[in-house]
Design an enzyme around this catalytic site. Structure first.
Site, PDB file in Angstrom:
ATOM      1  N   GLU A 141      -4.039   6.408   8.033  1.00 44.27           N
ATOM      2  CA  GLU A 141      -4.708   7.305   7.363  1.00 44.27           C
ATOM      3  C   GLU A 141      -5.991   8.300   7.936  1.00 44.27           C
ATOM      4  O   GLU A 141      -6.196   8.078   9.177  1.00 44.27           O
ATOM      5  CB  GLU A 141      -4.798   6.788   6.286  1.00 44.27           C
ATOM      6  N   ARG A 165      -7.048  -8.345  -9.772  1.00 41.31           N
ATOM      7  CA  ARG A 165      -7.999  -9.209  -9.652  1.00 41.31           C
ATOM      8  C   ARG A 165      -8.674  -9.164 -10.005  1.00 41.31           C
ATOM      9  O   ARG A 165      -9.171  -7.961 -10.266  1.00 41.31           O
ATOM     10  CB  ARG A 165      -7.370 -10.714  -8.515  1.00 41.31           C
ATOM     11  N   LYS A 213       1.134  -0.929  -0.023  1.00 44.85           N
ATOM     12  CA  LYS A 213       0.071  -0.165  -0.332  1.00 44.85           C
ATOM     13  C   LYS A 213       0.926   1.644   0.292  1.00 44.85           C
ATOM     14  O   LYS A 213       0.556   2.479  -0.123  1.00 44.85           O
ATOM     15  CB  LYS A 213      -0.544   0.226   1.236  1.00 44.85           C
TER      16      LYS A 213
END
Length: 495
Positions: free
Chosen positions: A200, A292, A116
């Site tokens: 975050e 995916r 990330k």
């Protein structure tokens, strides 16, 4: 060209891939654990191979066994589905080294998307807006505390290696952050063997909106519209719909351009999803790329007219995208309900066991991807998702009404399901008006409303049974008094 595909997965997604491969004349290889010996994907594939015990680590996550099976079966490609090894860059790399066509992004791109922090850095470089937070990994809890106080609470602690809503903690103060830091660290180590955490800002009343993206090996990239995925439990999606009620064409085009930039920034090929949080002020913030095929891909197929698995196979074969962005048009509205085997009133705890009987809904513009059949078993070893029920309509209301009818027709005996919850949600004024957010269940006290709905339904059923008993009683009395009663009149009374 791909001639034989091994599907490194199980359940409805394995069946979904088999369906398209059959249509294209491509042979399929199923793999199965002890638990899945009688599963539908085993019966419908061209060939099937046993790969181990029920526990995923000894079967569907056993990389060496699956690679061995690919080579021994003569398969020239592998479709990972979602979950299991689908976003495992080490496995994708092993496939590349063995010259096996991995139907998905390259190992290098997957590794970048899975980290990330590196992915966030790539997005910032590409001028794709991201959620405010730590500029890099936080080395310890003290640094996390400083950042949290700089950007102000509430904040999210997120494992860089988390996924599917796991490895995330919402914290509101220093005390919760200290406790949460330890929890997220241990969850990450337990899931992937390592930990790295970022901080975050938690955005209030956000919507989770994702964009389907596709990019071929020649650098051509498009987005295939958005999906609204805001209705969730424990950061995992329950109901998705497309288009989003808050995305007009101008916004769709604007964010779509960012999605194309995002795919180029990580050199992504094949199909994937760029996920965003939309703040209450209308701003979009990139959060991650899912490298995916997504669980909710069917609703995008319904509004685009495309077969995404076919598109995946074509891209893996090196073919260019057969369309440009201007060629893609949205048609109608689609909704997906994830039919999970879980007890809503026990904090969504899994419900497992035999399913003696099942009735699958059907009808115009109703699609149900499922592994269920009468006599099957919902296993405690795997995900609780049993089926993906989707409906399409020319309008949102038509799609919603079809979904309610399909939910009413869906009968699954033997396990608790999420069906009653979805009927309550779809009937709320908030859902009908598009007032969605990631805290939808809590914000609108949906579980309490579900309890009231079930109580009302029980009373109505009880009243109906009592009314029927009274009418039958009157009928039999009339038979005693009159040997030839008017049966048609009694049938009308019973309705």
């Amino acid at each position: 060209m791909i001639e034989k595909v091994l599907i490194a997965n199980r359940g409805e997604i394995a069946l979904r891939v088999i369906k398209t491969c059959k249509a294209l004349g491509i042979k399929t290889v199923a793999v199965y654990s002890d638990e899945d010996y009688n599963s539908l994907h085993v019966k419908q594939a061209t060939e099937a191979y046993h790969i181990g015990e029920a526990a995923p680590a000894k079967s569907y996550l056993n990389q060496e066994k699956i690679l061995e099976t690919i080579l021994s079966s003569g398969a020239d490609a592998i479709h990972p589905g979602y979950g299991f090894l689908s976003e495992n860059s080490d496995f994708a790399s092993k496939c590349e080294k063995n010259k096996i066509n991995f139907i998905g992004p390259s190992a290098a791109s997957m590794e970048l998307c899975g980290d990330k922090m590196q992915c966030k850095a790539a997005m910032l470089k590409a001028k794709v807006p991201t959620v405010p937070g730590s500029p890099g990994l936080v080395k310890d809890v003290e640094e996390a505390l400083k950042i949290a106080n700089d950007i102000s609470y509430p904040v999210l602690l997120k494992s860089v290696f988390g996924g599917g809503g796991r490895g995330i903690r919402l914290v509101n103060n220093d005390k919760e952050l200290r406790e949460g830091f330890e929890t997220v660290t241990s969850e990450s180590i337990s899931a992937v063997g390592k930990s790295a955490i970022i901080v975050e800002k938690f955005l209030q009343k956000t919507r989770h909106i994702e964009y389907q993206m596709a990019r071929d090996k020649h650098g051509n990239a498009v987005h295939i519209f958005e999906r609204e995925c805001s209705i969730q439990r424990r950061n995992q999606k329950l109901i998705e719909q497309t288009p989003s009620p808050v995305v007009d064409q101008k916004t769709r085009d604007r964010i779509g351009e960012l999605v194309v930039k995002a795919s180029e920034a990580v050199d992504y090929t094949n199909l994937g999803t760029a996920e965003f949080l939309r703040a209450d002020n209308g701003e979009f913030y990139f959060i991650e790329i899912n490298a995916r095929l997504q669980v909710e891909h069917p609703i995008s197929e319904l509004v685009s007219g495309l077969d995404f698995v076919k598109l995946q196979l074509d891209i893996a074969n090196g073919e260019p995208l057969p369309f440009k962005q201007k060629d893609l048009k949205m048609n109608g509205y689609a909704i997906e309900c994830r039919i999970n085997a879980e007890d809503t009133f026990l904090d969504f705890a899994p419900s497992t066991g035999p399913v003696p009987d099942v009735t699958i809904p059907s009808g115009p513009s109703v699609r149900c991807d499922t592994y269920l059949y009468p006599g099957c078993t919902v296993s405690p070893f795997y995900d609780s998702l049993m089926a993906k029920l989707c409906t399409w309509g020319q309008t949102f209301e038509e799609s919603r009404t079809r979904m309610l009818n399909a939910l009413n027709d869906f009968y699954i005996q033997g396990v608790e399901t999420s069906i009653p919850l979805y009927k309550t949600i779809l009937n709320t004024d908030e859902y009908k008006s598009g007032s969605l957010s990631t805290d939808f269940l809590n914000r609108y006290k949906i579980i309490d409303r579900l309890k009231e709905d079930l109580k009302k339904e029980k009373i109505e059923k009880s009243d109906a049974a009592l009314a029927a008993a009274i009418i039958y009683s009157e009928y039999f009395k009339s038979r005693v008094q009159n040997s030839t009663p008017d049966n048609s009149n009694w049938k009308n009374k019973l309705g």
